[in-house]
Write a protein that holds these residues in place. Structure first.
Motif, short mmCIF file in Angstrom:
data_model
loop_
_atom_site.label_atom_id
_atom_site.label_comp_id
_atom_site.label_asym_id
_atom_site.label_seq_id
_atom_site.Cartn_x
_atom_site.Cartn_y
_atom_site.Cartn_z
N ALA A 43 34.02 17.18 60.52
CA ALA A 43 33.92 18.09 59.37
C ALA A 43 33.97 19.54 59.82
CB ALA A 43 32.62 17.83 58.61
N ARG A 44 33.33 19.83 60.92
CA ARG A 44 33.36 21.20 61.42
C ARG A 44 34.76 21.58 61.88
NH1 ARG A 44 29.65 23.62 66.36
NH2 ARG A 44 29.81 25.82 65.78
N GLY A 45 35.45 20.61 62.50
CA GLY A 45 36.83 20.88 62.90
C GLY A 45 37.74 21.16 61.73
N ARG A 46 37.43 20.55 60.57
CA ARG A 46 38.22 20.80 59.36
C ARG A 46 37.83 22.10 58.68
NH1 ARG A 46 36.59 15.44 58.29
NH2 ARG A 46 35.16 16.25 56.69
N GLY A 47 36.77 22.74 59.17
CA GLY A 47 36.30 23.97 58.54
C GLY A 47 35.23 23.76 57.49
N ASP A 48 34.80 22.51 57.28
CA ASP A 48 33.78 22.21 56.27
C ASP A 48 32.41 22.29 56.94
OD1 ASP A 48 32.24 21.35 54.20
OD2 ASP A 48 33.31 19.47 53.85
N ARG A 49 31.94 23.52 57.14
CA ARG A 49 30.70 23.70 57.88
C ARG A 49 29.47 23.22 57.08
NH1 ARG A 49 33.95 27.83 58.86
NH2 ARG A 49 34.50 28.30 61.03
N ALA A 50 29.50 23.36 55.78
CA ALA A 50 28.37 22.91 54.97
C ALA A 50 28.15 21.41 55.14
CB ALA A 50 28.60 23.26 53.50
N ARG A 51 29.26 20.66 55.08
CA ARG A 51 29.15 19.21 55.27
C ARG A 51 28.72 18.89 56.71
NH1 ARG A 51 27.31 14.63 53.82
NH2 ARG A 51 28.54 12.81 54.46
N ALA A 52 29.24 19.63 57.67
CA ALA A 52 28.86 19.40 59.07
C ALA A 52 27.36 19.59 59.26
CB ALA A 52 29.63 20.35 59.98
N ARG A 53 26.83 20.64 58.62
CA ARG A 53 25.39 20.89 58.77
C ARG A 53 24.57 19.77 58.14
NH1 ARG A 53 20.62 22.97 57.51
NH2 ARG A 53 19.81 24.75 58.72
N GLU A 54 25.00 19.29 56.97
CA GLU A 54 24.29 18.18 56.33
C GLU A 54 24.28 16.94 57.22
OE1 GLU A 54 25.58 19.35 51.72
OE2 GLU A 54 26.23 17.46 52.64
N LEU A 55 25.42 16.67 57.84
CA LEU A 55 25.51 15.48 58.69
C LEU A 55 24.66 15.62 59.94
CD1 LEU A 55 29.33 14.88 58.24
CD2 LEU A 55 27.51 13.25 57.62
N ILE A 56 24.59 16.82 60.50
CA ILE A 56 23.74 17.02 61.69
C ILE A 56 22.28 16.83 61.30
CG2 ILE A 56 22.93 18.70 63.37
CD1 ILE A 56 25.75 19.82 63.45
N ASP A 57 21.88 17.37 60.14
CA ASP A 57 20.50 17.15 59.68
C ASP A 57 20.23 15.67 59.47
OD1 ASP A 57 20.14 20.17 57.70
OD2 ASP A 57 19.42 19.69 59.71
N GLU A 58 21.24 14.96 58.96
CA GLU A 58 21.08 13.52 58.76
C GLU A 58 20.90 12.81 60.10
OE1 GLU A 58 24.04 11.92 56.18
OE2 GLU A 58 23.59 9.83 56.71
N ALA A 59 21.65 13.26 61.11
CA ALA A 59 21.49 12.69 62.46
C ALA A 59 20.09 12.97 63.00
CB ALA A 59 22.55 13.26 63.40
N LEU A 60 19.63 14.20 62.83
CA LEU A 60 18.30 14.58 63.36
C LEU A 60 17.18 13.85 62.64
CD1 LEU A 60 18.91 18.40 63.77
CD2 LEU A 60 18.44 16.78 65.62
N ASP A 61 17.40 13.45 61.40
CA ASP A 61 16.37 12.74 60.64
C ASP A 61 16.02 11.40 61.28
OD1 ASP A 61 17.32 13.85 57.29
OD2 ASP A 61 15.98 14.72 58.80
N HIS A 62 16.89 10.89 62.14
CA HIS A 62 16.61 9.60 62.78
C HIS A 62 15.52 9.72 63.84
CE1 HIS A 62 20.53 8.56 60.94
NE2 HIS A 62 20.03 7.34 60.92
N GLU A 87 24.65 8.83 66.10
CA GLU A 87 25.94 9.17 66.71
C GLU A 87 27.05 9.22 65.66
OE1 GLU A 87 25.15 7.20 71.12
OE2 GLU A 87 26.41 6.19 69.65
N ARG A 88 27.00 8.28 64.71
CA ARG A 88 28.03 8.29 63.67
C ARG A 88 27.95 9.58 62.85
NH1 ARG A 88 27.15 6.84 58.80
NH2 ARG A 88 25.42 5.44 59.31
N CYS A 89 26.73 9.96 62.50
CA CYS A 89 26.56 11.21 61.75
C CYS A 89 27.04 12.40 62.56
CB CYS A 89 25.09 11.40 61.37
SG CYS A 89 24.46 10.23 60.17
N ALA A 90 26.69 12.42 63.86
CA ALA A 90 27.09 13.54 64.71
C ALA A 90 28.61 13.59 64.86
CB ALA A 90 26.42 13.42 66.07
N GLY A 91 29.22 12.41 65.00
CA GLY A 91 30.68 12.38 65.11
C GLY A 91 31.37 12.86 63.84
N GLU A 92 30.87 12.44 62.67
CA GLU A 92 31.44 12.89 61.40
C GLU A 92 31.21 14.39 61.21
OE1 GLU A 92 30.67 8.64 59.09
OE2 GLU A 92 29.72 10.49 58.37
N ALA A 93 30.06 14.87 61.71
CA ALA A 93 29.80 16.31 61.61
C ALA A 93 30.80 17.09 62.45
CB ALA A 93 28.37 16.60 62.09
N GLU A 94 31.10 16.55 63.61
CA GLU A 94 32.07 17.21 64.48
C GLU A 94 33.45 17.31 63.81
OE1 GLU A 94 34.11 15.92 68.66
OE2 GLU A 94 31.96 15.61 68.48
#
Length: 1002
Positions: A121-140, A112-119
């Protein structure tokens, strides 16, 4: 992660896969599935206390065992023991349990923390970081969430967590499309849509990816396939969002071509497709009383239409039933809010109350808002939330709120909507709210609730005592539920006994909580009161390894008739030393079983060891109860009688399923006669109901005197190997028998066990291992002159050779099997070999003889009344007819086989029949029907049949998809199949490669 600030290892847990626990890097044993289900139920409540009734509902649903609360205590005690120095993480409070762990101590929190940070990052326009964080969330995620856990709560949470995973994947793929990685996304999307064919969001992303990759026709074909699939499977049309996307692609809408810098297309509100949420938890079946409150809140909610907002806030102490009341009223008012109902537990009573920002994000997503359109700031989210609800009629239930400040951003604020709030705090500072203080129940309401749980029969004659009980509980609903559950679990108690226990004010809270007990001392006190026959039954029944035991099986263990056995077992239930799991079934708590086994092996008073005994201050141990213990011979005799019962009954099931099959003549004939059955259905019900107990008995029966019968029991229950649900346990039992036979030098038993393992390996798609086992089984069959492996092993080797495209070998083995079966006068075996030969002739271009051989097999099956085997014959004939171009008749024969396989619970053959139907439809150029049947086959074969079979289904599915214009989905299927075939070294890899090559070249 893994250490506290002082460097000491801390507990951390995972539920996004098997439920596991670690202290630092050391994994801890978490015990039985039910025990892990309790752990999961507590972990997912994030530190909040779960009451005993809530946990009983979570683990057992509407049919809990009579001693469910006692079982919870046992599981909790064992979890504390497993936690070791961190035992205090599991706390008992308010009549229930909670787990308190360090922040980020649970994998869902980290995800959830990774997903929240991804959200963010995406809101800031940093889509690359958002995608990394979502992958990190999915790795769990590590496989299926809560894998292997029983109970309705685990099933609900498993669905929720899997849905969350899919939403994260969709978000990541959405980001890929926003950043121009359309082609890369297509591969994953094709596989995902094959796995989740009815998920419209995935279909839309695939269409958009194809369109942006310049493949408009394929994108439109995906829509056509989706529309057809939804109509065929659900009888509905695609949703508005997919229809709009389809129209945009048809018109070559330039807005769809690519996302502009920043990733948002137009106004966020324009991208919100409103959906109707229905998030209310289930109401309790035994909701009682509260008539005035129900009416008052209902009247308030009825005024929502025509005014700015209706807000009702229900306050009261913990355990007074605020949530139960609010959920009940919300369900009753659903018709007044046709645009949906939102729900959130704000966790206001816990250490980590929910943040309004996170809740608003969840609400907006539930209402259809895309992640990219959700702003960061809580004020902006609240404004968008109110805008989204404008003109809608939605009910919002805000449960367990901390205070008014937490609630205010979450109020709809628009005409037609309403908010219902529960809290331990009276929200006098919540402007415009209708406040209600929920008090304890009236005496009459409390008595009604107590009576519903305990039963009218037990309360009717002791009304005054029951009133004393609910008065001692302070008329608090939670306390009443705990007291009533304790009484319901103790059949020998009267209501007066419970009232007397609660009368002592110094002990009352102890009586009203599910804390730890002195388990051994409690068991010893009960055991000492048993009559000799009861004590013998208690000891001997504890020897059996199964999860429970039926009355008939218990009678076999005790060597008594069923009526005397039932009387003994029911008397043990009355003492709480045994539990009635269901009518005619009994089980021990785990610790009680261990105590019973210790008693069975203990020395009589005066010997060197005892089963137990308390130690006094002076150091003297009390003598154990004066009950005789069983010697090794008596213990083995009891288990031998149980094995005989299972073997005799299983042989009857086998004979009903396969009349005329000679196997039942070649297995041991025990003294026990076994059970009689009215028909096949009743017999199969017994087999699958007893599967776990029966297979546990096999694994327990590996002594030299029982080993042969254990192997024969597996032979007569081979249906369990093909069911999917019992395949793993069946294989473990077969391996145990084979290993024990090899050690003991029992060649005949080992040959039969290898025959069983041949079947097991073949069903799992491990053909090299299967062939090796069959070869050794044949050698041992010749050595011991045993007809079982001499007939079955060459037949199995022929089937394996067919799968491996060694057709000449297959024909040789099957002719050998045919001779062996005929020599044994085994008609069903002969028919099986004929049907398998039909497949060899079919594969070698001899279609007419293939049909003739299958018909010969069917004639034998039909003559002998073999319903299940007749289905096997129709399966073979359907394949032959399909290759011969007789499509309608082929489908008819396969459909007939499918009905029988489903009735017989043969999931492997159900899936394979669907696959063959897909092949027939494909050959007849009916690609849509082929795709539908292949998808069904994949679903049925999800956990049975092995990779090779699934890869073959994927190959056919790809051809069907190509036939309906889904070339990309076809490629995804073929690629997946090719990976499997290449890893297995299967000749099918060349065929799949040829299928892929023209598409790639194009």
């Amino acid at each position: 992660m893994g250490q506290d600030p002082g460097g000491r290892p801390t507990l951390h847990f995972s539920v996004l896969g098997p439920v596991r626990a670690w202290r630092g890097e050391q994994q801890l044993p978490m015990g039985s599935p039910q025990q892990r289900a309790l752990l999961a139920a507590l972990l997912l409540r994030r530190g909040r206390t779960a009451t005993a009734p809530e946990l009983v509902d979570a683990l057992w649903g509407e049919d809990p065992p009579e001693a469910a609360v006692a079982a919870l205590r046992t599981y909790a005690s064992r979890l504390r023991k497993a936690f070791g120095p961190d035992a205090d993480a599991l706390v008992s409070e308010s009549g229930g349990y909670a787990i308190r762990i360090a922040p980020d101590g649970l994998d869902t929190e980290r995800a959830e923390r990774c997903a929240g940070e991804a959200e963010k990052a995406r809101g800031r326009g940093d889509r690359a970081r958002a995608r990394e964080l979502i992958d990190e969330a999915l790795d769990h995620w590590d496989g299926e969430p809560l894998a292997g856990l029983p109970g309705p709560y685990a099933e609900t949470q498993r669905t929720r967590l899997e849905e969350w995973r899919l939403q994260l994947i969709e978000t990541r793929l959405d980001i890929d499309l926003e950043t121009g990685h359309h082609a890369e996304a297509i591969s994953e999307l094709t596989a995902l849509t094959a796995a989740h064919p009815l998920r419209e969001r995935l279909r839309g992303l695939l269409m958009l990816a194809l369109y942006r990759s310049g493949r408009q026709a394929e994108a439109l074909a995906v829509y056509a396939d989706t529309r057809r699939l939804l109509a065929d499977e659900l009888g509905i049309d695609p949703g508005a969002e997919l229809v709009e996307l389809h129209q945009g692609i048809l018109q070559a809408d330039s807005d769809l071509a690519a996302a502009p810098a920043g990733g948002q297309r137009g106004d966020p509100a324009r991208e919100t497709a409103f959906v109707r949420p229905a998030q209310l938890p289930a109401t309790v079946a035994d909701f009682t009383g509260r008539t005035a409150f129900v009416g008052e809140i209902g009247e308030q909610l009825a005024t929502a239409e025509g005014r700015i907002m209706a807000v009702s806030a229900v306050a009261g102490i913990g355990g007074v039933g605020k949530t139960t009341l609010a959920v009940h009223v919300a369900h009753a008012a659903r018709d007044r809010f046709p645009d949906g109902q939102l729900y959130v537990d704000l966790q206001g009573a816990g250490a980590r109350a929910a943040e309004p920002e996170a809740v608003l994000g969840a609400f907006l997503r539930a209402l259809g808002t895309q992640d990219a359109a959700i702003p960061d700031a809580v004020e902006e989210r609240a404004a968008l939330y109110r805008s989204t609800l404008d003109g809608r009629r939605v009910l919002v239930l805000l449960d367990n709120a901390r205070d008014a400040a937490q609630v205010r951003p979450l109020l709809p604020g628009t005409e037609g909507c309403a908010a219902l709030i529960t809290s331990r705090t009276r929200m006098v500072d919540l402007a415009g709210a209708h406040l209600l203080d929920l008090d304890v129940m009236s005496p009459e309401e409390a008595l009604q609730l107590f009576t519903k749980i305990v039963s009218e029969e037990r309360v009717a004659g002791e009304r005054d005592a029951a009133l004393d009980v609910v008065a001692a509980c302070g008329f608090l609903p939670l306390a009443i539920r705990i007291a009533a559950s304790r009484l319901a679990a103790r059949r020998t108690w009267t209501v007066s006994v419970l009232a007397a226990k609660l009368a002592d004010e110094r002990r009352r809270l102890d009586e009203l909580q599910a804390g730890d007990l002195a388990v051994r001392a409690t068991f010893e006190l009960g055991y000492a009161q048993l009559e000799p026959q009861q004590a013998r039954a208690f000891r001997l029944l504890g020897l059996a390894d199964g999860p429970d035991i039926s009355l008939a099986a218990a009678a076999a263990v005790l060597d008594l008739d069923v009526f005397e056995t039932e009387e003994l077992l029911e008397s043990l239930v009355d003492t709480s030393l045994l539990e009635s799991a269901a009518p005619g079934r009994y089980r021990y708590h785990d610790l009680v079983r261990l105590y019973a086994r210790a008693c069975a092996g203990a020395t009589h008073a005066g010997g060197a060891t005892h089963a137990g005994g308390a130690t006094h201050a002076g150091g003297r141990r009390d003598e154990p109860p004066p009950q005789e213990a069983e010697g090794p011979d008596e213990r083995e005799a009891a288990l031998s009688r149980l094995l005989d019962f299972y073997l005799a009954t299983a042989a009857r099931v086998y004979a009903l399923e396969r009349p005329g099959d000679r196997l039942v003549e070649h297995v041991h004939h025990p003294k026990h006669t076994g059970l009689d059955f009215v028909d096949r259905s009743e017999a199969l019900d017994w087999l699958y109901r007893e599967a776990e107990c029966l297979l546990a008995c096999v694994q327990q029966s590996t002594s030299r005197t029982m080993l042969g019968r254990a192997g024969d029991l597996l032979l007569t229950t081979k249906d369990l190997a093909e069911s999917g649900a019992n395949s793993r346990h069946y294989e473990e039992a077969a391996v145990a028998v084979r290993s024990a036979a090899a050690v003991a030098g029992e060649d005949k038993v080992e040959g039969r066990a290898l025959t069983i393992l041949t079947h097991v390996h073949s069903m799992a798609g491990r053909f090299d291992e299967a062939d090796d086992a069959a070869q050794r089984a044949m050698a041992l069959g010749r050595l011991t002159d045993d007809r079982v492996p001499s007939c079955e092993a060459p037949n199995d080797r022929g089937i394996i050779a067919i799968y491996q495209s060694r057709l000449e070998d297959a024909e040789t083995y099957l002719l050998q099997a045919l001779d062996a079966f005929r020599g044994d006068a085994n008609g069903p075996g002969e028919a099986s070999a004929l049907c398998n030969l039909s497949r060899v002739h079919l594969a070698t271009g001899r279609t007419e003889s293939a049909i003739e051989l299958a018909q010969q097999g069917i004639a034998i099956y039909d003559r002998m009344g073999l319903a299940l085997r007749l289905a096997n014959g129709r399966y073979a004939l359907g394949m032959a007819l399909g290759h011969g171009g007789q499509t309608s008749e082929a489908v008819e024969r396969l459909s007939e086989a499918l009905v029988v396989f489903r009735e017989s619970r043969q999931r492997l053959w159900e899936g394979m029949t669907l696959f063959r139907m897909a092949e027939v439809h494909l050959a007849a150029r009916k690609s849509a029907q082929a795709a539908a049947h292949a998808e069904l086959a994949l679903a049925v074969l999800r956990d049975v049949g092995g990779e090779w079979r699934r890869a073959n289904v994927l190959r056919v599915l790809g051809e069907a998809l190509e036939g309906i214009g889904q070339a990309d989905r076809a490629r995804a299927c073929w690629r997946d199949a090719l990976v499997v075939f290449e890893r297995l070294g299967s000749p099918e890899a060349q065929d799949v490669s040829r299928l892929l090559t023209p598409v790639v070249a194009a």
